[in-house]
Design a protein around this motif. Structure first.
Motif, PDB file in Angstrom:
ATOM      1  N   PRO A 103      35.819  47.270  46.964  1.00 50.74           N
ATOM      2  CA  PRO A 103      34.660  47.798  46.471  1.00 50.74           C
ATOM      3  C   PRO A 103      34.434  47.956  44.958  1.00 50.74           C
ATOM      4  O   PRO A 103      33.165  48.122  44.312  1.00 50.74           O
ATOM      5  N   ASP A 104      35.699  47.954  44.369  1.00 55.21           N
ATOM      6  CA  ASP A 104      35.416  48.326  42.706  1.00 55.21           C
ATOM      7  C   ASP A 104      36.805  47.535  42.262  1.00 55.21           C
ATOM      8  O   ASP A 104      37.663  46.995  42.968  1.00 55.21           O
ATOM      9  N   GLU A 105      37.052  47.809  40.990  1.00 56.60           N
ATOM     10  CA  GLU A 105      38.047  47.102  40.118  1.00 56.60           C
ATOM     11  C   GLU A 105      39.399  47.525  40.745  1.00 56.60           C
ATOM     12  O   GLU A 105      40.454  46.914  40.826  1.00 56.60           O
ATOM     13  N   THR A 119      40.791  45.691  43.482  1.00 57.81           N
ATOM     14  CA  THR A 119      41.158  44.251  43.214  1.00 57.81           C
ATOM     15  C   THR A 119      42.526  44.644  42.673  1.00 57.81           C
ATOM     16  O   THR A 119      43.496  43.838  43.009  1.00 57.81           O
ATOM     17  N   ASP A 131      34.379  32.591  40.365  1.00 60.92           N
ATOM     18  CA  ASP A 131      33.509  32.115  39.065  1.00 60.92           C
ATOM     19  C   ASP A 131      34.120  33.008  38.137  1.00 60.92           C
ATOM     20  O   ASP A 131      34.995  34.042  38.172  1.00 60.92           O
ATOM     21  N   LEU A 132      33.414  32.879  36.764  1.00 61.97           N
ATOM     22  CA  LEU A 132      34.094  33.593  35.731  1.00 61.97           C
ATOM     23  C   LEU A 132      33.511  35.021  35.997  1.00 61.97           C
ATOM     24  O   LEU A 132      32.551  35.379  36.368  1.00 61.97           O
ATOM     25  N   GLY A 133      34.546  35.922  35.662  1.00 61.15           N
ATOM     26  CA  GLY A 133      34.235  37.255  35.943  1.00 61.15           C
ATOM     27  C   GLY A 133      34.447  37.726  37.325  1.00 61.15           C
ATOM     28  O   GLY A 133      34.118  39.026  38.024  1.00 61.15           O
ATOM     29  N   ALA A 134      34.870  36.934  38.200  1.00 68.80           N
ATOM     30  CA  ALA A 134      35.287  37.314  39.712  1.00 68.80           C
ATOM     31  C   ALA A 134      36.423  38.029  39.853  1.00 68.80           C
ATOM     32  O   ALA A 134      36.202  39.040  40.728  1.00 68.80           O
ATOM     33  N   GLY A 135      37.128  38.232  38.933  1.00 69.59           N
ATOM     34  CA  GLY A 135      38.309  39.060  39.001  1.00 69.59           C
ATOM     35  C   GLY A 135      39.758  38.276  39.059  1.00 69.59           C
ATOM     36  O   GLY A 135      40.900  39.184  39.600  1.00 69.59           O
ATOM     37  N   LYS A 136      39.741  37.158  38.746  1.00 69.02           N
ATOM     38  CA  LYS A 136      41.128  36.455  38.961  1.00 69.02           C
ATOM     39  C   LYS A 136      42.278  37.067  38.031  1.00 69.02           C
ATOM     40  O   LYS A 136      43.366  37.285  38.649  1.00 69.02           O
ATOM     41  N   THR A 137      41.790  37.278  36.969  1.00 68.16           N
ATOM     42  CA  THR A 137      42.766  37.906  35.941  1.00 68.16           C
ATOM     43  C   THR A 137      43.040  39.275  36.145  1.00 68.16           C
ATOM     44  O   THR A 137      44.306  39.742  35.950  1.00 68.16           O
ATOM     45  N   THR A 138      42.072  40.106  36.538  1.00 67.85           N
ATOM     46  CA  THR A 138      42.312  41.391  36.961  1.00 67.85           C
ATOM     47  C   THR A 138      43.336  41.421  37.877  1.00 67.85           C
ATOM     48  O   THR A 138      44.394  42.339  38.081  1.00 67.85           O
ATOM     49  N   GLU A 156      44.567  29.880  37.930  1.00 63.02           N
ATOM     50  CA  GLU A 156      43.066  30.238  37.969  1.00 63.02           C
ATOM     51  C   GLU A 156      42.597  28.964  37.480  1.00 63.02           C
ATOM     52  O   GLU A 156      42.995  28.036  36.868  1.00 63.02           O
TER      53      GLU A 156
HETATM   54  P1  ADP Z   1      38.109  36.161  36.013  1.00 65.63           P
HETATM   55  O1  ADP Z   1      39.456  35.901  35.641  1.00 65.63           O
HETATM   56  O2  ADP Z   1      37.787  35.872  37.681  1.00 65.63           O
HETATM   57  O3  ADP Z   1      37.093  35.197  35.049  1.00 65.63           O
HETATM   58  P2  ADP Z   1      38.312  38.594  35.169  1.00 65.63           P
HETATM   59  O4  ADP Z   1      39.185  39.611  36.012  1.00 65.63           O
HETATM   60  O5  ADP Z   1      38.593  38.635  33.717  1.00 65.63           O
HETATM   61  O6  ADP Z   1      37.771  37.719  35.975  1.00 65.63           O
HETATM   62  O7  ADP Z   1      37.189  39.865  35.103  1.00 65.63           O
HETATM   63  C1  ADP Z   1      36.825  40.534  36.296  1.00 65.63           C
HETATM   64  C2  ADP Z   1      35.562  41.511  35.984  1.00 65.63           C
HETATM   65  O8  ADP Z   1      35.029  42.148  36.923  1.00 65.63           O
HETATM   66  C3  ADP Z   1      36.362  42.639  35.013  1.00 65.63           C
HETATM   67  O9  ADP Z   1      35.297  43.359  34.015  1.00 65.63           O
HETATM   68  C4  ADP Z   1      36.447  43.738  36.201  1.00 65.63           C
HETATM   69  O10 ADP Z   1      36.506  45.081  35.873  1.00 65.63           O
HETATM   70  C5  ADP Z   1      35.278  43.395  37.220  1.00 65.63           C
HETATM   71  N1  ADP Z   1      35.810  43.543  38.758  1.00 65.63           N
HETATM   72  C6  ADP Z   1      37.040  43.203  39.204  1.00 65.63           C
HETATM   73  N2  ADP Z   1      37.282  43.535  40.449  1.00 65.63           N
HETATM   74  C7  ADP Z   1      35.994  44.052  40.817  1.00 65.63           C
HETATM   75  C8  ADP Z   1      35.672  44.654  42.025  1.00 65.63           C
HETATM   76  N3  ADP Z   1      36.087  44.635  43.131  1.00 65.63           N
HETATM   77  N4  ADP Z   1      34.313  45.090  41.985  1.00 65.63           N
HETATM   78  C9  ADP Z   1      33.799  45.239  40.844  1.00 65.63           C
HETATM   79  N5  ADP Z   1      33.954  44.877  39.582  1.00 65.63           N
HETATM   80  C10 ADP Z   1      35.251  44.116  39.722  1.00 65.63           C
END
Ligand code: ADP
Ligand code: MG
Length: 161
Positions: A9-11, A14, A36-43, A112
């Motif tokens: 549900p949120d960061e 993850t 995709d970019l911003g999906a959360g792989k690095t997080t 990634e």
């Molecule tokens: P990637 O490496 O896939 O390109 P990043 O991890 O760099 O993505 O960025 C993911 C973004 O999404 C960050 O801004 C993070 O705060 C946000 N995020 C990660 N997990 C979730 C989640 N479960 N719900 C909403 N936002 C998320």
């Protein structure tokens, strides 16, 4: 369990999955991260490394393509190598950099953009796919080897608590 679907549900969720994965990993594992970019792989990778005891900053190795981290997992030192192949121009670049040798019984490789490695990237034990959902992310984990299956069996992730 070969396939597992979860909602994040949120960061924080993850990050929790990353931390739980750290506890389930074993040396020799190869983990592909799709999304995709911003999906959360690095997080997710950052949380995994911090849970494994790495205290420094973790950012995606966009230009160097690979970054090794010495961590301790289950009382054993292991090198987790974080790959980000987004900017890799060709599969040959992977071979010339000697990256194939990084995949061995003493490392855990988290990749990634494995799509960019195409034919030269060693096969994964687990594929993890992050997808943007209306709220948060959906994630699917898929085990593709015995090692991957054992890892997923050890994974204790309690979603949405
Ligand atoms: P990637 O490496 O896939 O390109 P990043 O991890 O760099 O993505 O960025 C993911 C973004 O999404 C960050 O801004 C993070 O705060 C946000 N995020 C990660 N997990 C979730 C989640 N479960 N719900 C909403 N936002 C998320
Ligand atoms: Mg990234």
């Amino acid at each position: 369990m070969q396939r597992r679907q979860l909602h994040l549900p949120d960061e924080a969720a993850t990050a929790r999955l990353g931390a739980d994965l750290a506890q389930a990993l074993a040396p020799g594992l190869v983990l592909y991260l799709h999304g995709d970019l911003g999906a959360g792989k690095t997080t997710l990778t950052r949380a995994l490394l911090h849970a494994a005891g790495y205290q420094g900053r973790v950012k995606s190795p966009t230009y160097t393509l690979a970054e090794p981290y010495e961590v301790k997992l289950a009382e054993r030192m292991v090198t987790v190598i974080h790959f980000d192949l987004y900017r890799m121009a060709s599969p040959e670049e992977f071979l010339e950099a000697g990256f194939r040798e990084h995949f061995n019984e003493n490392t855990i490789c988290v990749v990634e953009w494995p799509e960019k490695g195409d034919t030269v990237l060693p096969a994964p034990d687990i594929e993890l796919t992050l997808v943007l959902a209306a709220h948060g992310r959906d994630v699917e984990l898929c085990a593709l080897s015995d090692k991957g299956l054992e890892c997923l069996a050890r994974l204790k992730f309690a979603p949405n608590l």
